[in-house]
Motif scaffolding. Structure first.
Motif, mmCIF file in Angstrom:
data_model
loop_
_atom_site.group_PDB
_atom_site.id
_atom_site.type_symbol
_atom_site.label_atom_id
_atom_site.label_comp_id
_atom_site.label_asym_id
_atom_site.label_seq_id
_atom_site.Cartn_x
_atom_site.Cartn_y
_atom_site.Cartn_z
ATOM 1 N N LEU A 19 -34.964 14.335 -17.322
ATOM 2 C CA LEU A 19 -34.384 13.822 -18.567
ATOM 3 C C LEU A 19 -34.955 12.449 -18.917
ATOM 4 C CD1 LEU A 19 -30.599 14.794 -18.198
ATOM 5 C CD2 LEU A 19 -32.444 16.087 -19.281
ATOM 6 N N LEU A 20 -35.163 11.606 -17.920
ATOM 7 C CA LEU A 20 -35.680 10.258 -18.182
ATOM 8 C C LEU A 20 -37.160 10.281 -18.547
ATOM 9 C CD1 LEU A 20 -33.894 8.032 -15.514
ATOM 10 C CD2 LEU A 20 -33.145 8.748 -17.785
ATOM 11 N N ILE A 21 -37.922 11.173 -17.936
ATOM 12 C CA ILE A 21 -39.344 11.288 -18.266
ATOM 13 C C ILE A 21 -39.523 11.629 -19.743
ATOM 14 C CG2 ILE A 21 -41.340 12.825 -17.944
ATOM 15 C CD1 ILE A 21 -40.606 12.739 -14.901
ATOM 16 N N TYR A 22 -38.604 12.444 -20.283
ATOM 17 C CA TYR A 22 -38.678 12.825 -21.697
ATOM 18 C C TYR A 22 -37.725 12.003 -22.574
ATOM 19 C CZ TYR A 22 -41.692 16.617 -20.291
ATOM 20 O OH TYR A 22 -42.753 17.338 -19.795
ATOM 21 N N HIS A 23 -37.152 10.935 -22.005
ATOM 22 C CA HIS A 23 -36.350 9.960 -22.753
ATOM 23 C C HIS A 23 -35.045 10.529 -23.310
ATOM 24 C CE1 HIS A 23 -40.004 7.697 -22.306
ATOM 25 N NE2 HIS A 23 -40.673 8.521 -23.082
ATOM 26 N N PHE A 24 -34.448 11.478 -22.599
ATOM 27 C CA PHE A 24 -33.142 12.005 -23.003
ATOM 28 C C PHE A 24 -32.039 11.158 -22.353
ATOM 29 C CE2 PHE A 24 -35.673 16.182 -22.782
ATOM 30 C CZ PHE A 24 -36.125 16.044 -24.088
ATOM 31 N N HIS A 25 -32.013 9.874 -22.681
ATOM 32 C CA HIS A 25 -31.124 8.930 -22.000
ATOM 33 C C HIS A 25 -29.649 9.249 -22.225
ATOM 34 C CE1 HIS A 25 -34.892 6.553 -22.924
ATOM 35 N NE2 HIS A 25 -34.853 6.497 -21.615
ATOM 36 N N ASP A 26 -29.298 9.609 -23.464
ATOM 37 C CA ASP A 26 -27.888 9.852 -23.772
ATOM 38 C C ASP A 26 -27.351 11.067 -23.020
ATOM 39 O OD1 ASP A 26 -29.608 11.448 -25.303
ATOM 40 O OD2 ASP A 26 -28.156 11.675 -26.931
ATOM 41 N N TYR A 27 -28.180 12.103 -22.903
ATOM 42 C CA TYR A 27 -27.753 13.304 -22.181
ATOM 43 C C TYR A 27 -27.650 13.014 -20.683
ATOM 44 C CZ TYR A 27 -27.458 18.266 -20.929
ATOM 45 O OH TYR A 27 -27.038 19.481 -20.443
ATOM 46 N N ALA A 28 -28.538 12.167 -20.174
ATOM 47 C CA ALA A 28 -28.489 11.797 -18.755
ATOM 48 C C ALA A 28 -27.174 11.096 -18.422
ATOM 49 C CB ALA A 28 -29.679 10.905 -18.405
ATOM 50 N N ILE A 29 -26.758 10.163 -19.290
ATOM 51 C CA ILE A 29 -25.487 9.462 -19.075
ATOM 52 C C ILE A 29 -24.313 10.433 -19.189
ATOM 53 C CG2 ILE A 29 -23.890 7.811 -20.136
ATOM 54 C CD1 ILE A 29 -25.924 6.416 -18.465
ATOM 55 N N GLU A 30 -24.383 11.331 -20.171
ATOM 56 C CA GLU A 30 -23.309 12.321 -20.342
ATOM 57 C C GLU A 30 -23.140 13.174 -19.088
ATOM 58 O OE1 GLU A 30 -23.147 16.438 -22.657
ATOM 59 O OE2 GLU A 30 -23.057 14.746 -24.063
ATOM 60 N N LEU A 31 -24.253 13.593 -18.488
ATOM 61 C CA LEU A 31 -24.177 14.417 -17.281
ATOM 62 C C LEU A 31 -23.640 13.623 -16.091
ATOM 63 C CD1 LEU A 31 -27.406 16.609 -17.399
ATOM 64 C CD2 LEU A 31 -25.063 17.287 -17.866
ATOM 65 N N CYS A 32 -24.037 12.363 -15.994
ATOM 66 C CA CYS A 32 -23.495 11.524 -14.917
ATOM 67 C C CYS A 32 -21.977 11.413 -15.041
ATOM 68 C CB CYS A 32 -24.133 10.138 -14.951
ATOM 69 S SG CYS A 32 -25.834 10.097 -14.341
ATOM 70 N N ASP A 33 -21.493 11.220 -16.264
ATOM 71 C CA ASP A 33 -20.046 11.156 -16.492
ATOM 72 C C ASP A 33 -19.382 12.483 -16.126
ATOM 73 O OD1 ASP A 33 -20.278 8.579 -17.412
ATOM 74 O OD2 ASP A 33 -20.318 9.137 -19.535
ATOM 75 N N TYR A 34 -19.998 13.567 -16.549
ATOM 76 C CA TYR A 34 -19.428 14.899 -16.343
ATOM 77 C C TYR A 34 -19.320 15.244 -14.860
ATOM 78 C CZ TYR A 34 -19.036 20.017 -16.658
ATOM 79 O OH TYR A 34 -18.634 21.323 -16.519
ATOM 80 N N PHE A 35 -20.401 15.001 -14.116
ATOM 81 C CA PHE A 35 -20.420 15.418 -12.712
ATOM 82 C C PHE A 35 -19.722 14.429 -11.777
ATOM 83 C CE2 PHE A 35 -23.805 18.197 -14.275
ATOM 84 C CZ PHE A 35 -23.450 19.383 -13.662
ATOM 85 N N SER A 36 -19.510 13.200 -12.228
ATOM 86 C CA SER A 36 -18.800 12.243 -11.370
ATOM 87 C C SER A 36 -17.308 12.219 -11.684
ATOM 88 C CB SER A 36 -19.391 10.841 -11.521
ATOM 89 O OG SER A 36 -19.300 10.399 -12.859
ATOM 90 N N ASN A 37 -16.954 12.196 -12.964
ATOM 91 C CA ASN A 37 -15.545 12.082 -13.351
ATOM 92 C C ASN A 37 -14.785 13.396 -13.228
ATOM 93 O OD1 ASN A 37 -16.145 9.458 -13.966
ATOM 94 N ND2 ASN A 37 -16.382 9.818 -16.163
ATOM 95 N N GLU A 38 -15.427 14.495 -13.660
ATOM 96 C CA GLU A 38 -14.713 15.767 -13.708
ATOM 97 C C GLU A 38 -14.961 16.641 -12.483
ATOM 98 O OE1 GLU A 38 -14.909 17.894 -17.395
ATOM 99 O OE2 GLU A 38 -15.401 16.086 -18.517
ATOM 100 N N LYS A 39 -16.203 16.738 -12.056
ATOM 101 C CA LYS A 39 -16.534 17.694 -11.000
ATOM 102 C C LYS A 39 -16.662 17.053 -9.618
ATOM 103 C CE LYS A 39 -16.558 20.812 -14.109
ATOM 104 N NZ LYS A 39 -15.414 21.746 -14.178
ATOM 105 N N LYS A 40 -17.002 15.771 -9.592
ATOM 106 C CA LYS A 40 -17.140 15.030 -8.329
ATOM 107 C C LYS A 40 -18.015 15.778 -7.321
ATOM 108 C CE LYS A 40 -12.656 12.768 -8.916
ATOM 109 N NZ LYS A 40 -13.253 11.568 -9.496
ATOM 110 N N LEU A 41 -19.145 16.280 -7.810
ATOM 111 C CA LEU A 41 -20.050 17.042 -6.955
ATOM 112 C C LEU A 41 -21.150 16.180 -6.343
ATOM 113 C CD1 LEU A 41 -20.532 20.268 -9.115
ATOM 114 C CD2 LEU A 41 -19.336 20.107 -6.936
ATOM 115 N N ILE A 42 -21.404 15.012 -6.934
ATOM 116 C CA ILE A 42 -22.520 14.172 -6.507
ATOM 117 C C ILE A 42 -21.989 12.953 -5.756
ATOM 118 C CG2 ILE A 42 -24.616 12.983 -7.268
ATOM 119 C CD1 ILE A 42 -24.480 16.026 -7.889
#
Length: 342
Positions: free
Chosen positions: A239-262
């Motif tokens: 995502l960062l190589i192709y500059h999808f910064h907003d989606y990268a942050i959204e996924l970090c929020d999703y997998f840390s706050n809701e799923k706690k998988l990482i």
């Protein structure tokens, strides 16, 4: 340090089909943590690699093993193809001479599934019409391990009987990848009519896909904690190589706050990496201005070479349009507005 240690022992595997042109410069950010696997049947192909590990295959790819396929060698090596060129269509455009056919040879081809034993993380395919066939020959890996795809797609009939964007897009979407970006290429016609408001015809593009959030979640749930951290880190890097910064942050929020998988320590480092990777508006504007200044200087230097001058002028026109579009967006919406269309 957490991310570096993780990737030092688990190299990112990158496939480049049609490797003469190489990867986008953004991939240099992870070249020390990357196994670069290249395929190109053109004997003139020059592949320069500074990746941590490089494996090269000098043969063609297809959906299955095929012998004695016609290979149309062109004046410009990157345009060589397994599909017959449509000269009638190409002759309408200024850069048609790049596709001038110089030789037809017979070559053998194989599939990625027959060529590789180990899975890969990302694949780029630039095969001048054969892209969809090549992806079909890698379907097992696309389903099991691949996190992202960059593929050349066509909007006009440049190659006889080659698939259009709609066919390639449908195939990839059915594998549960989502289209994130379409880097389009437009060509000016031979009459050379051009202004900053001219809108040349859409010819081809590079389509960027990533595995859907739902499929990523499903995959991560089946893995150990160590594997989850690794796969998620590789996904964010794409995502960062192709500059999808907003989606990268959204996924970090999703997998840390809701799923706690990482793991929390990796998530903290990933967030820092995302923020650090975002260039300023001033930097982007300077980059666009530099892309105009350098070819302008080269045009003056090579003013007596018609071929070099024509190529540089076409390059300059493209970047002049990019700059004008950027300035229009900036004047309409300001540097902080979320709308980037128009």
């Amino acid at each position: 340090n957490n991310l570096k240690n993780l990737l030092d022992s688990n190299l990112f595997t990158l496939i480049d089909v049609g490797a003469t042109g190489g990867m986008d410069g953004s991939w240099n950010e992870i070249k020390k943590n990357c196994h670069y696997i290249t395929f190109d049947p053109d004997p003139r192909a020059q592949i320069i690699s500074s990746y941590a590990k490089h494996t090269n295959y000098n043969y063609a790819l297809w959906s299955e093993k095929k012998d004695n396929l016609p290979f149309y060698l062109t004046k410009y090596p990157e345009a060589s193809t397994l599909f017959q060129l449509n000269k009638t269509t190409l002759s309408s455009f200024l850069n048609s001479e790049c596709h001038e056919q110089i030789k037809i040879s017979k070559i053998n081809a194989n599939s990625i599934e027959n060529s590789l034993n180990d899975p890969f993380d990302f694949i780029k395919v630039d095969a001048e019409g054969a892209d969809l066939e090549i992806l079909k020959g890698a379907e097992k890996f696309l389903k099991d391990s691949c996190l992202g795809i960059e593929v050349e797609v066509s909007f006009i009939n440049r190659h006889k009987n080659a698939p259009y964007f709609s066919e390639t897009d449908s195939y990839i979407r059915n594998l549960d990848f989502v289209l994130m970006d379409l880097q389009t290429e437009k060509w000016i016609r031979k009459n050379n009519t051009f202004s900053t408001k001219t809108n040349p015809q859409l010819i081809w593009g590079n389509a960027i896909y990533v595995l859907s959030k739902e499929s990523l979640l499903k995959k991560l749930k089946t893995l150990s904690q160590e594997k989850r951290d690794l796969i998620f880190t590789k996904y964010i890097m794409i995502l960062l190589i192709y500059h999808f910064h907003d989606y990268a942050i959204e996924l970090c929020d999703y997998f840390s706050n809701e799923k706690k998988l990482i793991s929390e320590n990796y998530m903290v480092d990933l967030r820092k990496m995302i923020i650090k990777s975002m260039p300023s508006q001033v930097f982007h504007l300077l980059k666009l201005l530099l892309s105009l200044l350098i070819p302008s200087i080269l045009i003056c230097i090579f003013c007596f070479s018609k071929k070099a001058r024509t190529s540089l002028v076409n390059y300059l026109k493209k970047h002049l349009v990019d700059l004008s579009h950027y300035l229009v967006r900036l004047s309409r919406y300001g540097p902080s507005n979320g709308c980037i269309s128009g």
